[in-house]
Design an enzyme around this catalytic site. Structure first.
Site, PDB file in Angstrom:
ATOM      1  N   TYR A   1     -24.790 -27.697   1.970  1.00  0.00           N
ATOM      2  CA  TYR A   1     -24.890 -28.857   2.864  1.00  0.00           C
ATOM      3  C   TYR A   1     -24.415 -30.157   2.205  1.00  0.00           C
ATOM      4  CZ  TYR A   1     -29.925 -29.437   1.329  1.00  0.00           C
ATOM      5  OH  TYR A   1     -31.103 -29.607   0.659  1.00  0.00           O
ATOM      6  N   GLU A   2     -24.330 -31.178   3.017  1.00  0.00           N
ATOM      7  CA  GLU A   2     -23.817 -32.492   2.569  1.00  0.00           C
ATOM      8  C   GLU A   2     -22.387 -32.346   2.030  1.00  0.00           C
ATOM      9  OE1 GLU A   2     -25.876 -34.978   3.391  1.00  0.00           O
ATOM     10  OE2 GLU A   2     -24.172 -36.261   2.920  1.00  0.00           O
ATOM     11  N   GLY A   3     -21.597 -31.458   2.676  1.00  0.00           N
ATOM     12  CA  GLY A   3     -20.234 -31.185   2.234  1.00  0.00           C
ATOM     13  C   GLY A   3     -20.235 -30.010   1.276  1.00  0.00           C
TER      14      GLY A   3
END
Lengths: 595, 595
Positions: free
Chosen positions: B440-442
């Site tokens: 997550y978060e890229g």
């Protein structure tokens, strides 16, 4: 739900082209395994794996196994029926001797098929896999009476088998084990103690369960030289072969595990249970060890199998998922975005897994063939050479395939983005299931020590010298221009491995910690070299097929994937060498209190 | 059950000795954070983490979050009380501006404390962590009215915050998003669409939840240039600040995940929900991006935090577990076996994790300090330089810390043998929890592309040139004999990184796939160099402490661990360089159909 297609075409290529199995036709059982028979067997095994086992994989994870208050254990819905079908098909005894009802076919076929079964459903495949292992132990070390009583039922899959080594306070260090055996007047023994982590220790698949149990006979020497191996059936077997009373062994609880939920991992309580000695008193560990190569190869195959099924699903997802545009311009301009397989980092990931899987499968085939030679050849020198080879390569396969196989499931899961973390997509199950293979059947750190501490020095380094000579000879004989992209990097990597081997010989005796601190690096380096060697042989065979009108797309893919391995995976040997040559200094320097 | 002890002594050493935080005393908020205040804050945060959050970690995993038929979500038993206590303690607003009720202390303190909270209970720590992130977005881009309405309650922890980006068909490629916003006469918008993977999207911890939502205003341009950011409260807020009616947003379901079960991951359905624009129309992505560095640093800290807690437990297990004897002779001859920490492969594993954790924590401290400079300095040139630095290093921290942090939890789990696979021991939870941070978060592949494709070329390579100059300058100034074991290997690694950078500049423009195929290797190589730089600075500070009567055991351990990093971890840069220089050839050569 994840899918699976067994790599039938690839195993056929390996046996026919890369290893030319027909050269082994003189070995017992091999002449029965003609190309047609092999194809039929692989196709049937593929069908069973794809159609019966794959759909049960997630069910098994969700439902898990349940222990009831009366000690019974139920396996997930569908497992018992599938097991019956599998036994019925004669799969458990595919390579077992005909005298016990087996088909006597090459072990190589069993090893390759095991990959299919495990890819489809690892938790399920462990039940027949452990039964095969227990049967092999009885075949090698059991008395005729034990063989007659147990083997036909085990080979037929009417009864299953288990291995009971670990106790709460001892796993790796079996010298500490406490389970006791007391001799009885009738030649039997009474076994008492607690075993943990017993896969398939209790289940509802078979009418009886044949436990192989390590225990210490009263009065035995301390340590590993006082351990004996016993057969302890769950249900006593009458003289006529019918089932009698329950024996004094029961499942006390089942473990809550990270994965392989479909396999029951039991605490087994032995309370004055009747057992019979397998082999000689106090030589139980040696008897177990002769089975170890096959069992460890089997666990290595688990790493490969999960890497393969995770790869297949990652490929399918990355071909479908539309997100972003290729760095070199839109590849699917008619769609809202390109499939993510166009992105180099995605492609790099897929190629990394694939380059391992295809060479790993080759190494399984090759090692299984050598194992067949070791067990079936009538030439003592051939048997010795083959045994040297399997002894050397088995810890590498176990340690490297399970480390890399696990890492590959993680990489494949990564291709799904957030969906990879969600249970319904099935990728996280592969990661959880694959994790155990790095631990059981000898944790991977132990495999590395076995390689460096036992297998390298054994017989004055005979096995490793022979291996180096074989690879060097192959490199020398196959260095035409087309093979250069393979043999040049492989020669460099082999040089690194040889340097590390010499370094250990020089520095490991004066300070054994130097060997211990470099063992895991050495194991992985060895893995890279032997997989690189497999790639060279695959590339050669692919070139031969191309020259003989083989499908260009299929065999060019082999050449490209092999180059990927050489360019992007093999260079790691230099880093391993640097770490090994750094020695034990900074590894061991801190006092224990500093941690 | 696993234990945890927050590394208070280490963060104090980093701030006082390695980075000399007093040099930043001119920045707003820093003069309030005196040594005494810092110590009190760290001790209190440690206590809360160890005593309140740690015991809830396994409960959270076992119980998970439950969605009820009416859409309510309940968090695990004990979470609500702990959240109340945490909010009450003023922790959420530790670094928030005083005008919204915060304490205005350095963000550096929040970043370091977040490690403690996450080590103790990652699933819990995400609720306040996301609230801090949403508050930061409002502080940076919200109108005064929005700030006044929402920030005091969020800073006080009475209300929480979430980030809503992902939709079923789009994650990385936000240009595809479909959630619609329709302008209303009163200046508000009506939001309709479905968002997935919303952490803390619904819960029973706070009276209101403030969702930040990316959506497309009707008539907006296609792609990322048509996305706007909105505030959508779960419960409408009346003019007097009291809570009104429910807004048109609800949790449709919660996901079944591999880990972080204590955090509710929701599908959020927006049905004509009332929202307010944050920042300008169509500039939502830019507004989100300004928050990205802090959010990504936060996820990187998750990798570090799980690596740390897993390490601590592995140390404790390997000191207790008796199995086998040291290769150099028994170390505990009075016991049945030696503790396994005497084995070099165990020690190698522990040192590998530790050498990452201590340098990783230093990099968090350093980058957080630079982030404070970027946000608080009154000198534009200083702000620019600091902003360059955080922009460059953030994708490295996110990608490397979460990859390595996950791998470290796996290695720590391995130290437990079979017990590591059993849920009750808690190690497998760390592995499952750590896994999400890579996604997550890229996803980490995106971090690598951000580094290579955006951050390297930005402003003519200004940031990376400055970074190289800083490290090279440090090496030149600190090359006395005692520093040689650190600066010599680091200089070699820096050389590799510079070669790779030049290689991209030459080969990445002609064929961007060359950059894409090497991006992940570059990110990890960058990570090794910057962590190596941290080790050089730590070693220098440790030497200074030793020279001034510092505890020999403690600071010698720093010197040894730093040498371990240089000898055994840094050599990997050569393999990364080789892979990068291999280019995109074999990575991209196969047609998609060949997969």
């Amino acid at each position: 739900m994840p899918g699976y297609k067994a790599p039938v075409e690839d195993v056929t290529f390996l046996l026919n082209d890369v290893f030319q199995i027909d050269r082994y036709a003189n070995l017992p059982g091999f002449s029965d395994a003609t190309a047609d028979v092999r194809e039929a067997i692989f196709s049937e095994a593929a069908k069973f794996s794809e159609e019966v086992l794959t759909p049960l994989n997630r069910v098994g994870d969700l439902e898990g196994c349940q222990r009831h208050d009366d000690g019974r254990v139920t396996t997930p819905k569908g497992f018992a029926e599938a097991f019956g079908q599998f036994a019925e098909g004669g799969w458990i005894g595919l390579s077992a001797p005909a005298e016990f009802g087996g088909q006597g076919l090459p072990y190589t076929l069993t090893a390759l098929i095991n990959e299919f079964l495990i890819s489809a459903n690892m938790a399920f495949a462990m039940y027949p896999g452990l039964t095969q292992g227990a049967a092999s132990a009885l075949i090698a070390h059991g008395s005729q009476a034990l063989k007659t009583t147990y083997l036909p039922k085990m080979v037929a899959g009417e009864w299953s088998g288990t291995m009971n080594l670990t106790e709460p306070h001892c796993g790796t260090d079996l010298g500490l084990l406490r389970t006791r055996a007391v001799r009885q007047a009738d030649g039997s023994y009474r076994i008492t103690g607690t075993k943990i982590f017993i896969s398939g220790g209790e289940q509802d698949l078979t009418a009886n369960i044949i436990h192989l149990v390590l225990a210490r006979i009263e009065g035995a020497p301390a340590g590993v030289r006082g351990i004996s191996l016993f057969v302890v059936p769950k249900v006593m077997v009458n003289a006529d072969g019918s089932l009698g009373a329950r024996n004094g062994v029961a499942c006390g609880s089942i473990e809550h595990k990270m994965g392989i939920h479909g396999n029951s991992t039991c605490v087994m309580n032995y309370d004055n249970a009747v057992g019979w000695l397998v082999g000689e008193e106090h030589k139980g560990l040696a008897a177990m060890f002769t089975m170890m190569n096959e069992a460890r190869l089997g666990v290595g195959i688990q790493g490969l199998a999960l890497s393969e099924v995770a790869y297949q699903n990652a490929v399918s997802y990355t071909r479908d998922r539309l997100q972003g545009r290729a760095l070199t311009g839109a590849k699917a301009p008619d769609k809202a975005a390109d499939p993510i397989i166009v992105h180099p980092d995605v492609r790099r990931t897929l190629m990394t897994i694939r380059a391992f899987n295809e060479a790993g499968r080759a190494l399984v085939a090759w090692t299984a063939l050598r194992s067949d030679v070791a067990h079936r050849s009538d030439d003592a020198a051939e048997r010795e050479a083959a045994d040297d080879h399997t002894g050397l390569v088995t810890p590498v396969i176990k340690g490297v395939f399970t480390d890399v196989g696990f890492a590959n499931t993680v990489m494949a899961q990564q291709m799904y983005g957030g969906h990879g973390y969600i249970a319904e997509w099935g990728m996280e199950q592969f990661v959880r299931d694959a994790r155990i293979a790095m631990i059981y059947e000898g944790a991977n750190g132990i495999q590395a020590l076995d390689l460096v501490g036992r297998k390298l020095p054994m017989n004055g380094g005979r096995a490793v010298k022979t291996f180096f000579a074989e690879v060097a000879g192959y490199l020398a004989e196959n260095n035409d221009a087309a093979m250069k992209p393979y043999v040049v990097p492989l020669a460099a990597a082999l040089g690194h491995l040889q340097q590390a081997t010499v370094w250990f010989a020089k520095n490991g005796v004066a300070n054994p910690d130097n060997a211990g601190a470099g063992a895991t690096d050495y194991m992985h380096m060895f893995g890279l070299v032997v997989l690189g060697y497999m790639w060279a042989r695959i590339a050669n065979a692919a070139r031969a097929r191309l020259a003989n009108g083989g499908e260009p797309a299929r065999f060019n893919a082999k050449l490209v994937t092999g180059r990927f391995f050489m360019e992007r995976m093999l260079p790691e040997t230099a880093a391993h060498l640097a770490r090994i040559q750094a020695g034990a200094g900074s590894v061991m320097e801190l006092p224990v209190e500093a941690f």
